[in-house]
Design a protein around this motif. Structure first.
Motif, PDB file in Angstrom:
ATOM      1  N   SER A 129      44.792  65.860  53.127  1.00  0.00           N
ATOM      2  CA  SER A 129      43.505  65.640  52.473  1.00  0.00           C
ATOM      3  C   SER A 129      42.791  64.541  53.241  1.00  0.00           C
ATOM      4  O   SER A 129      43.435  63.593  53.722  1.00  0.00           O
ATOM      5  N   TYR A 130      41.467  64.649  53.373  1.00  0.00           N
ATOM      6  CA  TYR A 130      40.713  63.711  54.199  1.00  0.00           C
ATOM      7  C   TYR A 130      39.579  63.065  53.388  1.00  0.00           C
ATOM      8  O   TYR A 130      38.412  63.483  53.486  1.00  0.00           O
ATOM      9  N   PRO A 131      39.900  62.078  52.578  1.00  0.00           N
ATOM     10  CA  PRO A 131      38.863  61.402  51.792  1.00  0.00           C
ATOM     11  C   PRO A 131      37.828  60.723  52.695  1.00  0.00           C
ATOM     12  O   PRO A 131      38.156  60.222  53.775  1.00  0.00           O
ATOM     13  N   ARG A 132      36.586  60.688  52.216  1.00  0.00           N
ATOM     14  CA  ARG A 132      35.515  59.959  52.881  1.00  0.00           C
ATOM     15  C   ARG A 132      35.197  58.709  52.065  1.00  0.00           C
ATOM     16  O   ARG A 132      35.193  58.757  50.827  1.00  0.00           O
ATOM     17  N   ILE A 133      34.909  57.620  52.726  1.00  0.00           N
ATOM     18  CA  ILE A 133      34.672  56.340  52.072  1.00  0.00           C
ATOM     19  C   ILE A 133      33.299  55.816  52.476  1.00  0.00           C
ATOM     20  O   ILE A 133      32.957  55.815  53.664  1.00  0.00           O
ATOM     21  N   THR A 134      32.517  55.376  51.506  1.00  0.00           N
ATOM     22  CA  THR A 134      31.231  54.738  51.779  1.00  0.00           C
ATOM     23  C   THR A 134      31.246  53.347  51.170  1.00  0.00           C
ATOM     24  O   THR A 134      31.599  53.190  49.994  1.00  0.00           O
ATOM     25  N   VAL A 135      30.887  52.350  51.957  1.00  0.00           N
ATOM     26  CA  VAL A 135      30.827  50.968  51.490  1.00  0.00           C
ATOM     27  C   VAL A 135      29.426  50.712  50.954  1.00  0.00           C
ATOM     28  O   VAL A 135      28.433  50.921  51.661  1.00  0.00           O
ATOM     29  N   VAL A 136      29.334  50.267  49.692  1.00  0.00           N
ATOM     30  CA  VAL A 136      28.054  50.130  49.004  1.00  0.00           C
ATOM     31  C   VAL A 136      27.885  48.706  48.482  1.00  0.00           C
ATOM     32  O   VAL A 136      28.805  48.144  47.877  1.00  0.00           O
ATOM     33  N   ASN A 137      26.702  48.141  48.690  1.00  0.00           N
ATOM     34  CA  ASN A 137      26.412  46.806  48.180  1.00  0.00           C
ATOM     35  C   ASN A 137      26.184  46.844  46.671  1.00  0.00           C
ATOM     36  O   ASN A 137      25.461  47.700  46.161  1.00  0.00           O
ATOM     37  N   GLY A 138      26.811  45.887  45.973  1.00  0.00           N
ATOM     38  CA  GLY A 138      26.637  45.823  44.524  1.00  0.00           C
ATOM     39  C   GLY A 138      25.990  44.540  44.051  1.00  0.00           C
ATOM     40  O   GLY A 138      25.912  44.292  42.850  1.00  0.00           O
ATOM     41  N   GLY A 139      25.537  43.694  44.993  1.00  0.00           N
ATOM     42  CA  GLY A 139      24.887  42.451  44.593  1.00  0.00           C
ATOM     43  C   GLY A 139      25.663  41.229  45.020  1.00  0.00           C
ATOM     44  O   GLY A 139      26.575  41.287  45.852  1.00  0.00           O
ATOM     45  N   ALA A 140      25.332  40.090  44.428  1.00  0.00           N
ATOM     46  CA  ALA A 140      25.891  38.802  44.840  1.00  0.00           C
ATOM     47  C   ALA A 140      27.397  38.712  44.607  1.00  0.00           C
ATOM     48  O   ALA A 140      28.087  37.971  45.318  1.00  0.00           O
ATOM     49  N   ARG A 141      27.921  39.460  43.626  1.00  0.00           N
ATOM     50  CA  ARG A 141      29.333  39.327  43.273  1.00  0.00           C
ATOM     51  C   ARG A 141      30.069  40.660  43.220  1.00  0.00           C
ATOM     52  O   ARG A 141      31.125  40.764  42.608  1.00  0.00           O
ATOM     53  N   LYS A 142      29.512  41.673  43.873  1.00  0.00           N
ATOM     54  CA  LYS A 142      30.130  42.997  43.749  1.00  0.00           C
ATOM     55  C   LYS A 142      29.843  43.845  44.983  1.00  0.00           C
ATOM     56  O   LYS A 142      28.781  43.763  45.584  1.00  0.00           O
ATOM     57  N   MET A 143      30.828  44.664  45.342  1.00  0.00           N
ATOM     58  CA  MET A 143      30.625  45.752  46.288  1.00  0.00           C
ATOM     59  C   MET A 143      31.445  46.938  45.786  1.00  0.00           C
ATOM     60  O   MET A 143      32.245  46.793  44.853  1.00  0.00           O
ATOM     61  N   TYR A 144      31.214  48.110  46.377  1.00  0.00           N
ATOM     62  CA  TYR A 144      31.937  49.311  45.962  1.00  0.00           C
ATOM     63  C   TYR A 144      32.447  50.061  47.180  1.00  0.00           C
ATOM     64  O   TYR A 144      31.821  50.058  48.244  1.00  0.00           O
ATOM     65  N   LEU A 145      33.580  50.716  46.998  1.00  0.00           N
ATOM     66  CA  LEU A 145      34.072  51.704  47.941  1.00  0.00           C
ATOM     67  C   LEU A 145      33.942  53.053  47.240  1.00  0.00           C
ATOM     68  O   LEU A 145      34.700  53.350  46.320  1.00  0.00           O
ATOM     69  N   PHE A 146      32.959  53.848  47.655  1.00  0.00           N
ATOM     70  CA  PHE A 146      32.725  55.144  47.019  1.00  0.00           C
ATOM     71  C   PHE A 146      33.550  56.188  47.767  1.00  0.00           C
ATOM     72  O   PHE A 146      33.316  56.456  48.941  1.00  0.00           O
ATOM     73  N   VAL A 147      34.531  56.767  47.081  1.00  0.00           N
ATOM     74  CA  VAL A 147      35.496  57.677  47.695  1.00  0.00           C
ATOM     75  C   VAL A 147      35.213  59.103  47.239  1.00  0.00           C
ATOM     76  O   VAL A 147      35.049  59.369  46.049  1.00  0.00           O
ATOM     77  N   VAL A 148      35.165  60.021  48.216  1.00  0.00           N
ATOM     78  CA  VAL A 148      34.988  61.445  47.917  1.00  0.00           C
ATOM     79  C   VAL A 148      36.114  62.213  48.588  1.00  0.00           C
ATOM     80  O   VAL A 148      36.342  62.070  49.793  1.00  0.00           O
ATOM     81  N   LEU A 149      36.837  63.024  47.800  1.00  0.00           N
ATOM     82  CA  LEU A 149      37.836  63.916  48.380  1.00  0.00           C
ATOM     83  C   LEU A 149      37.675  65.294  47.762  1.00  0.00           C
ATOM     84  O   LEU A 149      37.146  65.444  46.652  1.00  0.00           O
ATOM     85  N   THR A 150      38.081  66.311  48.512  1.00  0.00           N
ATOM     86  CA  THR A 150      37.883  67.699  48.075  1.00  0.00           C
ATOM     87  C   THR A 150      39.188  68.466  47.927  1.00  0.00           C
ATOM     88  O   THR A 150      39.165  69.627  47.517  1.00  0.00           O
ATOM     89  N   ASN A 151      40.290  67.861  48.278  1.00  0.00           N
ATOM     90  CA  ASN A 151      41.580  68.542  48.196  1.00  0.00           C
ATOM     91  C   ASN A 151      42.618  67.597  47.583  1.00  0.00           C
ATOM     92  O   ASN A 151      42.720  66.445  48.011  1.00  0.00           O
ATOM     93  N   PRO A 152      43.331  68.005  46.555  1.00  0.00           N
ATOM     94  CA  PRO A 152      43.453  69.353  45.978  1.00  0.00           C
ATOM     95  C   PRO A 152      42.349  69.704  44.979  1.00  0.00           C
ATOM     96  O   PRO A 152      42.314  70.809  44.462  1.00  0.00           O
ATOM     97  N   ALA A 153      41.454  68.766  44.679  1.00  0.00           N
ATOM     98  CA  ALA A 153      40.284  69.028  43.844  1.00  0.00           C
ATOM     99  C   ALA A 153      39.216  68.027  44.257  1.00  0.00           C
ATOM    100  O   ALA A 153      39.506  67.011  44.898  1.00  0.00           O
ATOM    101  N   ARG A 154      37.975  68.305  43.903  1.00  0.00           N
ATOM    102  CA  ARG A 154      36.905  67.378  44.256  1.00  0.00           C
ATOM    103  C   ARG A 154      36.892  66.197  43.285  1.00  0.00           C
ATOM    104  O   ARG A 154      36.872  66.366  42.062  1.00  0.00           O
TER     105      ARG A 154
END
Length: 241
Positions: A129-154
């Motif tokens: 499985s090959y997840p994709r990761i996007t680094v997202v700014n969440g402000g002065a005290r937060k960030m996010y790692l947005f993970v998307v994978l499609t196998n074995p389910a989305r």
């Protein structure tokens, strides 16, 4: 020996934008021998100054090795401490909210809030499985790692990373992440992370202000698992004055 292929190690970090691990081994007797290795690169590695901070890009390539004769324990949290000599400027850039991403994915995020991208390789039983990761700014005290994978389910899920600025001691920041259950077991199949590559940083979102004595920026990582096992690592990244 425990049964093979049941649980999954953490889908992150690396994140942490940036600043992750160099190598870690769980050595305590009776625990799973988890071995994490990575190469961390900061560009440029010539440090800025407090009056002229230098924006940087952090590139992390890593692998995770858990013998297949062991059940990889489920990671509950990951904490990263970062040494002085840098500054996080999330308040200066557009932000995206967790609720927005939960409902609309990355389409909820302003373009200027996207700070990096990455990929990973994991196994769903024996199928890659090959997840994709996007680094997202969440402000002065937060960030996010947005993970998307499609196998074995989305699955599309943000991992929130809390960023606390520390006013005393050797560390400048502490990052804290809790791994969502939906990114640990997918469609009833535990995922086993094998490798990851994350590149993050835009403008002076992450910036350096000094290079400490010894010409190294330091960091400390602790991953805590549901079994009670804690994997710790202390790493350094070369810098120039």
């Amino acid at each position: 020996m425990p049964a093979r292929r049941r649980l999954r190690i953490l889908l992150i970090l690396g994140a942490f934008g940036a600043v992750l691990v160099g190598a870690a081994v769980a050595l305590a007797q009776g625990v799973v021998p988890i071995k994490i290795s990575a190469v961390v690169k900061v560009t440029p590695n010539k440090a800025g100054t407090p009056s002229h901070p230098q924006g940087v890009v952090v590139d992390v390539r890593g692998t995770v090795d858990i013998p297949f004769d062991y059940d990889p324990p489920i990671t509950k949290t990951v904490d990263v401490w970062i040494s002085r000599g840098g500054v996080y400027n999330g308040a200066k850039f557009p932000t995206c909210s967790q609720s927005g991403m939960e409902h609309r994915g990355l389409s909820a995020c302003p373009r200027g809030s996207i700070m990096g991208h990455g990929t990973a390789r994991a196994l769903a039983d024996t199928v890659p499985s090959y997840p994709r990761i996007t680094v997202v700014n969440g402000g002065a005290r937060k960030m996010y790692l947005f993970v998307v994978l499609t196998n074995p389910a989305r699955v599309a899920k943000p991992i929130p990373v809390d960023i606390a600025r520390l006013r005393s001691g050797k560390w400048a920041y502490k990052l804290h992440a809790v791994v969502p259950r939906s990114l640990q077991i997918v469609a009833g199949i535990p995922l086993r992370l094998q490798s990851f590559h994350v590149v993050s940083g835009r403008g002076d979102w992450i910036a350096t202000t000094s290079c400490p004595a010894g010409n190294r920026w330091s960091y400390h990582v602790e991953a805590t698992y549901e079994s009670g096992q804690v994997v710790k690592y202390d790493g350094r990244v070369p810098c120039r004055r």
